[in-house]
Motif scaffolding. Structure first.
Motif, PDB file in Angstrom:
ATOM      1  N   GLU A 115      33.496  11.445  36.975  1.00 36.68           N
ATOM      2  CA  GLU A 115      33.131  11.954  35.653  1.00 36.68           C
ATOM      3  C   GLU A 115      34.049  13.099  35.207  1.00 36.68           C
ATOM      4  N   ASN A 116      34.415  13.968  36.137  1.00 35.51           N
ATOM      5  CA  ASN A 116      35.257  15.107  35.782  1.00 35.51           C
ATOM      6  C   ASN A 116      36.690  14.669  35.474  1.00 35.51           C
ATOM      7  N   TYR A 117      37.169  13.655  36.173  1.00 37.95           N
ATOM      8  CA  TYR A 117      38.501  13.125  35.875  1.00 37.95           C
ATOM      9  C   TYR A 117      38.525  12.497  34.480  1.00 37.95           C
ATOM     10  N   ILE A 118      37.490  11.746  34.149  1.00 42.16           N
ATOM     11  CA  ILE A 118      37.412  11.125  32.829  1.00 42.16           C
ATOM     12  C   ILE A 118      37.316  12.199  31.746  1.00 42.16           C
ATOM     13  N   LYS A 119      36.556  13.244  32.008  1.00 42.65           N
ATOM     14  CA  LYS A 119      36.369  14.339  31.045  1.00 42.65           C
ATOM     15  C   LYS A 119      37.698  15.005  30.685  1.00 42.65           C
ATOM     16  N   HIS A 120      38.593  15.142  31.659  1.00 47.56           N
ATOM     17  CA  HIS A 120      39.853  15.860  31.442  1.00 47.56           C
ATOM     18  C   HIS A 120      41.030  14.937  31.124  1.00 47.56           C
ATOM     19  N   SER A 121      40.781  13.642  31.042  1.00 45.53           N
ATOM     20  CA  SER A 121      41.864  12.680  30.834  1.00 45.53           C
ATOM     21  C   SER A 121      41.983  12.305  29.364  1.00 45.53           C
ATOM     22  N   PRO A 122      43.207  12.176  28.826  1.00 41.93           N
ATOM     23  CA  PRO A 122      43.360  11.745  27.429  1.00 41.93           C
ATOM     24  C   PRO A 122      42.825  10.343  27.172  1.00 41.93           C
ATOM     25  N   PHE A 123      42.806   9.522  28.220  1.00 41.12           N
ATOM     26  CA  PHE A 123      42.438   8.113  28.072  1.00 41.12           C
ATOM     27  C   PHE A 123      41.894   7.624  29.404  1.00 41.12           C
ATOM     28  N   TYR A 124      40.908   6.747  29.332  1.00 37.76           N
ATOM     29  CA  TYR A 124      40.415   6.113  30.554  1.00 37.76           C
ATOM     30  C   TYR A 124      40.382   4.614  30.313  1.00 37.76           C
ATOM     31  N   SER A 125      41.261   3.918  30.989  1.00 42.51           N
ATOM     32  CA  SER A 125      41.485   2.500  30.687  1.00 42.51           C
ATOM     33  C   SER A 125      40.280   1.617  30.965  1.00 42.51           C
ATOM     34  N   LYS A 126      39.369   2.047  31.842  1.00 45.06           N
ATOM     35  CA  LYS A 126      38.228   1.212  32.204  1.00 45.06           C
ATOM     36  C   LYS A 126      36.993   1.473  31.349  1.00 45.06           C
ATOM     37  N   ALA A 127      37.110   2.398  30.403  1.00 42.09           N
ATOM     38  CA  ALA A 127      35.980   2.682  29.513  1.00 42.09           C
ATOM     39  C   ALA A 127      36.129   1.888  28.221  1.00 42.09           C
ATOM     40  N   ASP A 128      35.043   1.283  27.763  1.00 35.02           N
ATOM     41  CA  ASP A 128      35.100   0.496  26.532  1.00 35.02           C
ATOM     42  C   ASP A 128      35.479   1.350  25.333  1.00 35.02           C
ATOM     43  N   ASP A 129      35.096   2.635  25.367  1.00 32.40           N
ATOM     44  CA  ASP A 129      35.400   3.517  24.236  1.00 32.40           C
ATOM     45  C   ASP A 129      36.691   4.295  24.436  1.00 32.40           C
ATOM     46  N   GLY A 130      37.463   3.959  25.483  1.00 29.24           N
ATOM     47  CA  GLY A 130      38.749   4.608  25.717  1.00 29.24           C
ATOM     48  C   GLY A 130      38.664   6.027  26.238  1.00 29.24           C
ATOM     49  N   GLY A 131      37.469   6.478  26.604  1.00 26.55           N
ATOM     50  CA  GLY A 131      37.344   7.871  27.029  1.00 26.55           C
ATOM     51  C   GLY A 131      37.605   8.797  25.849  1.00 26.55           C
ATOM     52  N   ASN A 132      38.383   9.838  26.062  1.00 31.41           N
ATOM     53  CA  ASN A 132      38.668  10.804  24.992  1.00 31.41           C
ATOM     54  C   ASN A 132      39.586  10.250  23.902  1.00 31.41           C
ATOM     55  N   ALA A 133      40.205   9.115  24.151  1.00 34.53           N
ATOM     56  CA  ALA A 133      41.087   8.524  23.133  1.00 34.53           C
ATOM     57  C   ALA A 133      40.332   8.163  21.860  1.00 34.53           C
ATOM     58  N   LYS A 134      39.030   8.024  21.949  1.00 30.35           N
ATOM     59  CA  LYS A 134      38.244   7.672  20.768  1.00 30.35           C
ATOM     60  C   LYS A 134      38.290   8.749  19.688  1.00 30.35           C
ATOM     61  N   TYR A 135      38.725   9.958  20.051  1.00 34.39           N
ATOM     62  CA  TYR A 135      38.807  11.035  19.064  1.00 34.39           C
ATOM     63  C   TYR A 135      40.123  11.005  18.276  1.00 34.39           C
ATOM     64  N   LEU A 136      41.000  10.070  18.591  1.00 34.07           N
ATOM     65  CA  LEU A 136      42.295   9.982  17.908  1.00 34.07           C
ATOM     66  C   LEU A 136      42.389   8.784  16.965  1.00 34.07           C
ATOM     67  N   LEU A 137      41.261   8.261  16.546  1.00 28.87           N
ATOM     68  CA  LEU A 137      41.274   7.044  15.734  1.00 28.87           C
ATOM     69  C   LEU A 137      41.845   7.264  14.341  1.00 28.87           C
ATOM     70  N   GLN A 138      41.885   8.521  13.877  1.00 27.94           N
ATOM     71  CA  GLN A 138      42.423   8.816  12.547  1.00 27.94           C
ATOM     72  C   GLN A 138      43.730   9.606  12.620  1.00 27.94           C
ATOM     73  N   THR A 139      44.324   9.712  13.803  1.00 22.55           N
ATOM     74  CA  THR A 139      45.494  10.568  14.011  1.00 22.55           C
ATOM     75  C   THR A 139      46.730   9.732  14.310  1.00 22.55           C
ATOM     76  N   ALA A 140      47.874  10.156  13.799  1.00 23.46           N
ATOM     77  CA  ALA A 140      49.132   9.490  14.126  1.00 23.46           C
ATOM     78  C   ALA A 140      49.500   9.792  15.580  1.00 23.46           C
ATOM     79  N   VAL A 141      49.746   8.756  16.362  1.00 28.11           N
ATOM     80  CA  VAL A 141      50.022   8.900  17.793  1.00 28.11           C
ATOM     81  C   VAL A 141      51.277   8.113  18.145  1.00 28.11           C
ATOM     82  N   ARG A 142      52.183   8.754  18.864  1.00 24.47           N
ATOM     83  CA  ARG A 142      53.352   8.057  19.397  1.00 24.47           C
ATOM     84  C   ARG A 142      53.505   8.388  20.875  1.00 24.47           C
ATOM     85  N   LEU A 143      53.615   7.362  21.692  1.00 31.15           N
ATOM     86  CA  LEU A 143      53.851   7.529  23.120  1.00 31.15           C
ATOM     87  C   LEU A 143      55.231   6.939  23.430  1.00 31.15           C
ATOM     88  N   TYR A 144      56.192   7.813  23.758  1.00 29.72           N
ATOM     89  CA  TYR A 144      57.582   7.411  23.996  1.00 29.72           C
ATOM     90  C   TYR A 144      57.815   7.115  25.470  1.00 29.72           C
TER      91      TYR A 144
END
Length: 310
Positions: free
Chosen positions: A202-231
């Motif tokens: 739980e603590n790893y998921i809490k501090h991670s930008p993204f959790y691939s095994k979560a249906d809601d993407g973990g914290n990535a769900k807070y970036l649905l309206q934000t421009a994101v680029r991963l180089y």
């Protein structure tokens, strides 16, 4: 309220177009973020670009490795660079407070509107950039800035995956540099996150930008309206030869999953950026894990568009 004083250290450098100044602004209190660097633009400030270095790196290490600040200078963007704690690859309460303090000072000193910020980082700095942007979106009522764009340079995005990747590096015992990094971070992660993914997932998921095994993407769900680029520079042949890494050991694997999650959720501003040139360090050393995988002009134009700047 902390009392803050200023100390300016001016460093001039030439871009071939005009001289620029990197200013160090010293904050008058004891902290890992007791100073930051700025490059003021050629014209009136229209927005700000925050750059975060990788782990065990100083903020000033950014400037020889990329020309983002040079291009930003010509496009009226203030560049801000600082260190978020040399061993940090995630945000804790103290790191969050330090970042807030620096950015609050930037807003008051340079009068940048809070919704005219973009933030990006290299390696662990990119993890922090993503996590901080997610924090701002999750808690807008107490966020210092409202970032409109966030980007990373070959950053891991899933801390659970990082744990297992680093363990594989140790087991392979092939690259001394990779193995030393893995051992250092495994120790730090276990201490800072109070265990391992086996004992404190739980603590790893809490501090991670993204959790691939979560249906809601973990914290990535807070970036649905934000421009994101991963180089990323997905040079698998270099990785096989120099690190004995497969695609499953590369940061791009989870990055692609994060971008795909955002796209599936309707964020058409999420992009996986494949380097248009081989990553190279400032000393000429070929390495896919480099700031140079970001094409600077295109990135700055993307930031301006994301900030609504003409």
């Amino acid at each position: 309220m902390r009392k803050i004083g200023l100390l300016f250290i001016l460093i001039s450098f030439s871009t071939g177009i005009s001289a620029q100044l990197i200013r160090e602004i010293k904050l008058n209190y004891s902290s890992s973020n007791d100073h930051y660097f700025v490059v003021e633009p050629k014209g009136n400030i229209q927005g700000a670009l925050v750059l975060l270095p990788g782990s065990y790196q100083e903020a000033e290490s950014i400037f020889p490795e990329t020309k983002l600040h040079n291009v930003a200078y010509l496009h009226n963007l203030l560049v801000v660079a600082f260190t978020c704690g040399k061993t940090k690859a995630y945000i804790d309460d103290q790191t969050l407070e330090n970042i807030d303090t620096v950015l609050d000072h930037v807003i008051k000193t340079f009068h940048v509107p809070k919704d005219k910020f973009a933030i990006g980082g290299y390696s662990a700095g990119g993890v922090i950039a993503l996590t901080y942007a997610e924090h701002c979106k999750q808690y807008p009522h107490k966020a210092v800035i409202n970032p409109q764009a966030v980007f990373t340079a070959d950053s891991p995005v899933d801390l659970v995956d990082v744990w297992y990747t680093f363990n594989r590096e140790v087991e392979k015992n092939f690259s001394e540099a990779a193995m030393n990094e893995a051992k250092a971070f495994l120790k730090t992660m276990k201490e800072d996150l109070n265990g391992t993914p086996h004992t404190n997932l739980e603590n790893y998921i809490k501090h991670s930008p993204f959790y691939s095994k979560a249906d809601d993407g973990g914290n990535a769900k807070y970036l649905l309206q934000t421009a994101v680029r991963l180089y990323h520079d997905p040079d698998i042949l270099w990785q096989l030869k120099n690190r004995r890494r497969s695609l499953f050991d590369m940061n791009i694997l989870c990055a692609s999953a994060m971008v795909n999650y955002l796209l599936l959720q309707g964020n058409e501003k999420a992009e996986l950026m494949i380097a248009d040139r081989p990553g190279t360090r400032s000393d000429g050393f070929r390495h896919p894990h480099s700031w140079s995988i970001i094409e600077e002009v295109d990135c700055i134009l993307w930031i301006k568009k994301s900030l609504g700047i003409e």
